[in-house]
Design an enzyme around this catalytic site. Structure first.
Site, PDB file in Angstrom:
ATOM      1  CD  GLU A   1      44.884  16.237  -5.495  1.00 43.33           C
ATOM      2  OE1 GLU A   1      45.696  15.362  -5.819  1.00 43.33           O
ATOM      3  OE2 GLU A   1      45.092  17.053  -4.585  1.00 43.33           O
ATOM      4  CG  ASP A   2      45.126  11.838  -4.984  1.00 41.25           C
ATOM      5  OD1 ASP A   2      44.781  13.010  -4.722  1.00 41.25           O
ATOM      6  OD2 ASP A   2      45.871  11.181  -4.222  1.00 41.25           O
TER       7      ASP A   2
ATOM      8  CG  ASP B   1      39.228  14.008   2.782  1.00 45.37           C
ATOM      9  OD1 ASP B   1      38.038  14.124   3.085  1.00 45.37           O
ATOM     10  OD2 ASP B   1      40.055  13.472   3.539  1.00 45.37           O
ATOM     11  CB  THR B   2      39.083  18.778   3.975  1.00 46.99           C
ATOM     12  OG1 THR B   2      40.404  19.080   3.531  1.00 46.99           O
ATOM     13  CG2 THR B   2      39.122  17.676   5.020  1.00 46.99           C
TER      14      THR B   2
ATOM     15  CB  THR C   1      45.255  19.540  -0.901  1.00 43.63           C
ATOM     16  OG1 THR C   1      45.272  18.765   0.299  1.00 43.63           O
ATOM     17  CG2 THR C   1      46.594  19.449  -1.593  1.00 43.63           C
TER      18      THR C   1
ATOM     19  CG  PHE D   1      42.046   6.044   4.408  1.00 41.81           C
ATOM     20  CD1 PHE D   1      42.488   7.364   4.382  1.00 41.81           C
ATOM     21  CD2 PHE D   1      42.938   5.033   4.076  1.00 41.81           C
ATOM     22  CE1 PHE D   1      43.802   7.662   4.040  1.00 41.81           C
ATOM     23  CE2 PHE D   1      44.264   5.325   3.737  1.00 41.81           C
ATOM     24  CZ  PHE D   1      44.679   6.649   3.726  1.00 41.81           C
TER      25      PHE D   1
ATOM     26  NE  ARG E   1      52.346   6.574  -3.231  1.00 37.56           N
ATOM     27  CZ  ARG E   1      51.732   7.632  -2.720  1.00 37.56           C
ATOM     28  NH1 ARG E   1      50.603   8.041  -3.236  1.00 37.56           N
ATOM     29  NH2 ARG E   1      52.252   8.282  -1.699  1.00 37.56           N
TER      30      ARG E   1
HETATM   31  P1  5GP Z   1      42.156  17.408   1.291  1.00 34.97           P
HETATM   32  O1  5GP Z   1      43.109  18.535   1.405  1.00 34.97           O
HETATM   33  O2  5GP Z   1      41.143  17.559   0.196  1.00 34.97           O
HETATM   34  O3  5GP Z   1      41.505  17.087   2.616  1.00 34.97           O
HETATM   35  O4  5GP Z   1      43.000  16.120   1.013  1.00 34.97           O
HETATM   36  C1  5GP Z   1      43.564  15.856  -0.194  1.00 34.97           C
HETATM   37  C2  5GP Z   1      44.705  14.879  -0.102  1.00 34.97           C
HETATM   38  O5  5GP Z   1      44.573  14.016   1.039  1.00 34.97           O
HETATM   39  C3  5GP Z   1      44.672  13.973  -1.298  1.00 34.97           C
HETATM   40  O6  5GP Z   1      45.410  14.519  -2.350  1.00 34.97           O
HETATM   41  C4  5GP Z   1      45.245  12.690  -0.750  1.00 34.97           C
HETATM   42  O7  5GP Z   1      46.643  12.715  -0.863  1.00 34.97           O
HETATM   43  C5  5GP Z   1      44.868  12.687   0.721  1.00 34.97           C
HETATM   44  N1  5GP Z   1      43.657  11.881   0.970  1.00 34.97           N
HETATM   45  C6  5GP Z   1      42.423  12.324   1.243  1.00 34.97           C
HETATM   46  N2  5GP Z   1      41.564  11.308   1.405  1.00 34.97           N
HETATM   47  C7  5GP Z   1      42.280  10.186   1.197  1.00 34.97           C
HETATM   48  C8  5GP Z   1      41.935   8.786   1.197  1.00 34.97           C
HETATM   49  O8  5GP Z   1      40.798   8.350   1.406  1.00 34.97           O
HETATM   50  N3  5GP Z   1      42.957   7.935   0.928  1.00 34.97           N
HETATM   51  C9  5GP Z   1      44.227   8.343   0.694  1.00 34.97           C
HETATM   52  N4  5GP Z   1      45.134   7.396   0.452  1.00 34.97           N
HETATM   53  N5  5GP Z   1      44.580   9.639   0.680  1.00 34.97           N
HETATM   54  C10 5GP Z   1      43.614  10.548   0.928  1.00 34.97           C
END
Ligand code: 5GP
Length: 173
Positions: free
Chosen positions: A95-96, A99-100, A103, A148, A161
């Site tokens: 995964e990249d 965040d929360t 996903t 972000f 990207r």
């Molecule tokens: P989560 O479900 O953990 O909140 O979010 C995961 C997804 O949100 C990541 O796979 C990514 O695609 C997107 N995301 C979360 N934070 C960032 C950020 O700081 N920059 C970008 N470009 N995408 C983010």
């Protein structure tokens, strides 16, 4: 707008070398299925797997919870599912950014039901302060502040990207 460098290209590449060595050792003698979570992880995954010398089967999954906004919608949509049957296989999800954790929590739950032999997670980035849905990251690139970020696979509305580094996107100049 402006982009401030947060993690340089050299720092990323050095860290990936370490992660690849660790993965290589941990999966010694095991067949490994790497699942690249699209879109954001495609560059990290490509660099990582080219350094791991074990035999690897690669598949892709696409899930989104963000759209074009810098604020999470809280919804997960699976746009592309795996082709490979993962039952009794050793899975490494790539995964990249976590965040929360929403996903990954959803994806891990989905994949867990398909009875893999093991499932581990590699994430280039992790926003420590967020951690709303805790997930265990087995191979972590960098923990970052709640910013972000863009570049090295991560986008803002589909752009940036291709940057070889991780930058912080600012609306102001
Ligand atoms: P989560 O479900 O953990 O909140 O979010 C995961 C997804 O949100 C990541 O796979 C990514 O695609 C997107 N995301 C979360 N934070 C960032 C950020 O700081 N920059 C970008 N470009 N995408 C983010």
């Amino acid at each position: 707008m402006a982009i401030d460098t947060l993690i340089s290209e050299a720092q990323i590449q050095e860290r990936i070398d370490d992660l690849a060595k660790q993965i290589e050792q941990d999966y010694q003698g095991k067949d490994l299925v790497v699942i690249c979570v699209l879109n954001g992880a495609f560059i990290f995954c490509a660099d990582l797997i080219r350094r791991v010398k074990n035999p690897i089967y690669v598949d892709f999954m696409k899930a989104s919870s963000y759209g074009d906004s810098t604020v999470s919608s809280g919804n997960l949509k699976v746009d592309l599912d795996l082709k490979v049957d993962i039952e009794n296989k050793h899975i490494l999800l790539v995964e990249d950014i976590v965040d929360t954790g929403l996903t990954l929590t959803n994806i891990l739950e989905r994949l867990g039901k398909r009875k893999p032999a093991s499932i581990k997670l590699a994430s280039l980035l992790y926003k420590e302060a967020r951690n709303i849905h805790p997930v265990n990251i087995d191979y972590l690139g960098f923990a970052i502040d709640d910013l972000f970020v863009i570049g090295y696979g991560l986008d803002y509305a589909g752009k940036y990207r291709e940057l070889p580094y991780i930058g912080v996107y600012r609306e102001d100049s």
